[in-house]
Design a protein around this motif. Structure first.
Motif, PDB file in Angstrom:
ATOM      1  N   PRO A 105      -6.341  15.703  21.757  1.00 21.00           N
ATOM      2  CA  PRO A 105      -5.431  14.875  20.957  1.00 21.00           C
ATOM      3  C   PRO A 105      -6.141  14.238  19.763  1.00 21.00           C
ATOM      4  N   THR A 106      -7.418  13.880  19.948  1.00 22.47           N
ATOM      5  CA  THR A 106      -8.161  13.245  18.852  1.00 22.47           C
ATOM      6  C   THR A 106      -8.321  14.221  17.696  1.00 22.47           C
ATOM      7  N   GLN A 107      -8.698  15.464  18.018  1.00 22.12           N
ATOM      8  CA  GLN A 107      -8.887  16.470  16.987  1.00 22.12           C
ATOM      9  C   GLN A 107      -7.554  16.787  16.291  1.00 22.12           C
ATOM     10  N   LEU A 108      -6.489  16.941  17.087  1.00 22.67           N
ATOM     11  CA  LEU A 108      -5.173  17.228  16.499  1.00 22.67           C
ATOM     12  C   LEU A 108      -4.725  16.081  15.595  1.00 22.67           C
ATOM     13  N   SER A 109      -4.977  14.843  16.035  1.00 24.92           N
ATOM     14  CA  SER A 109      -4.584  13.677  15.226  1.00 24.92           C
ATOM     15  C   SER A 109      -5.406  13.625  13.944  1.00 24.92           C
ATOM     16  N   ALA A 110      -6.708  13.887  14.060  1.00 23.31           N
ATOM     17  CA  ALA A 110      -7.572  13.854  12.871  1.00 23.31           C
ATOM     18  C   ALA A 110      -7.073  14.872  11.839  1.00 23.31           C
ATOM     19  N   GLU A 111      -6.710  16.065  12.312  1.00 23.68           N
ATOM     20  CA  GLU A 111      -6.205  17.093  11.392  1.00 23.68           C
ATOM     21  C   GLU A 111      -4.901  16.637  10.732  1.00 23.68           C
TER      22      GLU A 111
ATOM     23  N   GLY B  31       8.673   3.119   5.842  1.00 23.11           N
ATOM     24  CA  GLY B  31       7.738   3.828   4.962  1.00 23.11           C
ATOM     25  C   GLY B  31       6.372   4.006   5.580  1.00 23.11           C
ATOM     26  N   ILE B  32       6.305   3.863   6.901  1.00 25.03           N
ATOM     27  CA  ILE B  32       5.030   4.059   7.589  1.00 25.03           C
ATOM     28  C   ILE B  32       5.069   5.430   8.253  1.00 25.03           C
ATOM     29  N   GLU B  33       4.046   6.229   7.955  1.00 23.28           N
ATOM     30  CA  GLU B  33       3.990   7.545   8.576  1.00 23.28           C
ATOM     31  C   GLU B  33       3.343   7.410   9.954  1.00 23.28           C
ATOM     32  N   ILE B  34       3.943   8.061  10.931  1.00 21.27           N
ATOM     33  CA  ILE B  34       3.476   7.942  12.309  1.00 21.27           C
ATOM     34  C   ILE B  34       2.849   9.256  12.747  1.00 21.27           C
ATOM     35  N   ILE B  35       1.663   9.173  13.331  1.00 25.62           N
ATOM     36  CA  ILE B  35       1.051  10.360  13.925  1.00 25.62           C
ATOM     37  C   ILE B  35       0.986  10.141  15.426  1.00 25.62           C
ATOM     38  N   SER B  36       1.641  11.018  16.170  1.00 27.32           N
ATOM     39  CA  SER B  36       1.766  10.874  17.615  1.00 27.32           C
ATOM     40  C   SER B  36       0.904  11.905  18.340  1.00 27.32           C
ATOM     41  N   PRO B  37      -0.206  11.464  18.941  1.00 25.19           N
ATOM     42  CA  PRO B  37      -1.085  12.408  19.645  1.00 25.19           C
ATOM     43  C   PRO B  37      -0.352  13.107  20.784  1.00 25.19           C
ATOM     44  N   THR B  38       0.561  12.396  21.450  1.00 24.98           N
ATOM     45  CA  THR B  38       1.287  12.990  22.570  1.00 24.98           C
ATOM     46  C   THR B  38       2.161  14.135  22.081  1.00 24.98           C
ATOM     47  N   GLN B  39       2.885  13.899  20.979  1.00 29.27           N
ATOM     48  CA  GLN B  39       3.743  14.928  20.416  1.00 29.27           C
ATOM     49  C   GLN B  39       2.926  16.127  19.943  1.00 29.27           C
ATOM     50  N   LEU B  40       1.812  15.844  19.252  1.00 31.11           N
ATOM     51  CA  LEU B  40       0.959  16.933  18.758  1.00 31.11           C
ATOM     52  C   LEU B  40       0.395  17.736  19.926  1.00 31.11           C
ATOM     53  N   SER B  41       0.004  17.034  21.008  1.00 22.74           N
ATOM     54  CA  SER B  41      -0.546  17.727  22.176  1.00 22.74           C
ATOM     55  C   SER B  41       0.524  18.567  22.850  1.00 22.74           C
ATOM     56  N   ALA B  42       1.727  18.004  22.984  1.00 22.07           N
ATOM     57  CA  ALA B  42       2.820  18.742  23.617  1.00 22.07           C
ATOM     58  C   ALA B  42       3.095  20.032  22.846  1.00 22.07           C
ATOM     59  N   GLU B  43       3.103  19.935  21.511  1.00 25.12           N
ATOM     60  CA  GLU B  43       3.340  21.130  20.697  1.00 25.12           C
ATOM     61  C   GLU B  43       2.237  22.166  20.920  1.00 25.12           C
ATOM     62  N   ALA B  44       0.984  21.686  21.006  1.00 23.75           N
ATOM     63  CA  ALA B  44      -0.146  22.603  21.217  1.00 23.75           C
ATOM     64  C   ALA B  44      -0.049  23.268  22.596  1.00 23.75           C
TER      65      ALA B  44
ATOM     66  N   VAL C 200       0.863  -1.191   0.000  1.00 24.01           N
ATOM     67  CA  VAL C 200       0.000   0.000   0.000  1.00 24.01           C
ATOM     68  C   VAL C 200       0.899   1.240   0.000  1.00 24.01           C
ATOM     69  N   PRO C 201       0.674   2.170  -0.953  1.00 19.82           N
ATOM     70  CA  PRO C 201       1.601   3.303  -1.098  1.00 19.82           C
ATOM     71  C   PRO C 201       1.640   4.226   0.126  1.00 19.82           C
ATOM     72  N   THR C 202       0.476   4.514   0.718  1.00 19.84           N
ATOM     73  CA  THR C 202       0.450   5.425   1.870  1.00 19.84           C
ATOM     74  C   THR C 202      -0.127   4.698   3.077  1.00 19.84           C
ATOM     75  N   VAL C 203       0.668   4.583   4.124  1.00 20.77           N
ATOM     76  CA  VAL C 203       0.225   3.911   5.347  1.00 20.77           C
ATOM     77  C   VAL C 203       0.531   4.842   6.513  1.00 20.77           C
ATOM     78  N   ILE C 204      -0.504   5.149   7.279  1.00 17.34           N
ATOM     79  CA  ILE C 204      -0.338   6.098   8.390  1.00 17.34           C
ATOM     80  C   ILE C 204      -0.908   5.461   9.650  1.00 17.34           C
ATOM     81  N   ALA C 205      -0.161   5.536  10.740  1.00 18.28           N
ATOM     82  CA  ALA C 205      -0.600   4.906  11.980  1.00 18.28           C
ATOM     83  C   ALA C 205      -0.569   5.899  13.129  1.00 18.28           C
ATOM     84  N   ARG C 206      -1.595   5.844  13.965  1.00 24.32           N
ATOM     85  CA  ARG C 206      -1.562   6.604  15.219  1.00 24.32           C
ATOM     86  C   ARG C 206      -0.798   5.780  16.242  1.00 24.32           C
ATOM     87  N   ILE C 207       0.218   6.380  16.848  1.00 18.38           N
ATOM     88  CA  ILE C 207       1.051   5.677  17.823  1.00 18.38           C
ATOM     89  C   ILE C 207       1.230   6.561  19.063  1.00 18.38           C
TER      90      ILE C 207
END
Lengths: 141, 141
Positions: free
Chosen positions: B121-127, A115-128, A95-102
């Motif tokens: 975190p859910t909203q940030l991850s969804a975006e 080649g797996i894109e990782i979305i980290s809620p903790t990292q995104l929250s920390a940045e926010a 699959v060309p695009t694979v994204i996982a919440r971790i």
């Protein structure tokens, strides 16, 4: 936008939200969850398919036609399920695009090299939080 | 940047990360957790105080000197604890900036009207997923 074939693993808060939005945007969406009640998060926006089965079984991934998917989004709240499904999608089904919440940031780099894109809620929250704190008001003296 | 007095509730992945970064940036930081082991996430960057106690008790919030805080960050993984502490910080202790991590988006608007900033975190991850999908590669035919 070219309509794509997107398989979403997990129909929790995140998976459900993405399924509704992506279906509404015109993509062909299949959403997989082992809990029948999870599909209650799908709204009238969703015109795709739902598969009530365990995503950690190959038969489920075949039923979801992962081998034809342009994109697989692994959104369960279990890191190990997301990583396993993401790896199979990427390596077995190409699959060309694979994204996982971790949630656990430890293996992020390892998976990026696969080649797996990782979305980290903790990292995104920390940045926010850091952005919000940068603008904080001082307590009046 | 003016150094601020910041109380962080919860020393999990998110709270620990913020405690290290904000302490290292020169702020006075106090971090509260009821699990002694949680403080293991604090690194040499952290020069603040740790309070090993239950943040849902008023005595703990007083020990953390919340009434003097410029900012309270509620980062436990329990929405109800975060919302309760945030509310007390805002209404009882008049803390100017109160930010809470909240997984369940249902009460977001209600808390915003109380002057509590919500980070979802859910909203940030969804975006983040939607941005990633916007650039997705098509499967070669």
């Amino acid at each position: 936008m070219t309509p794509s074939y997107i398989v979403i693993i997990g129909c929790g808060r995140l998976g459900g939200l993405l399924a509704n939005q992506l279906s509404s945007a015109g993509h062909s969406v299949v959403v997989v969850d082992h809990r029948e009640t999870a599909f209650g998060k799908l709204t009238a926006e969703f015109s795709g398919f739902r598969i009530h089965a365990d995503a950690s079984e190959m038969a489920t991934l075949r039923a979801a036609k992962v081998e034809q998917a342009d994109c697989v989004l692994a959104t369960t709240n279990k890191d190990n399920i997301n990583l396993m499904v993401a790896q199979i999608a990427r390596t077995t089904f190409a699959v060309p695009t694979v994204i996982a919440r971790i949630y656990d940031p430890n293996y992020e780099e390892l998976y990026r090299t696969l080649g797996i894109e990782i979305i980290s809620p903790t990292q995104l929250s920390a940045e926010a939080f850091m952005r919000a704190v940068a603008n904080l008001r001082e307590r009046p003296v």
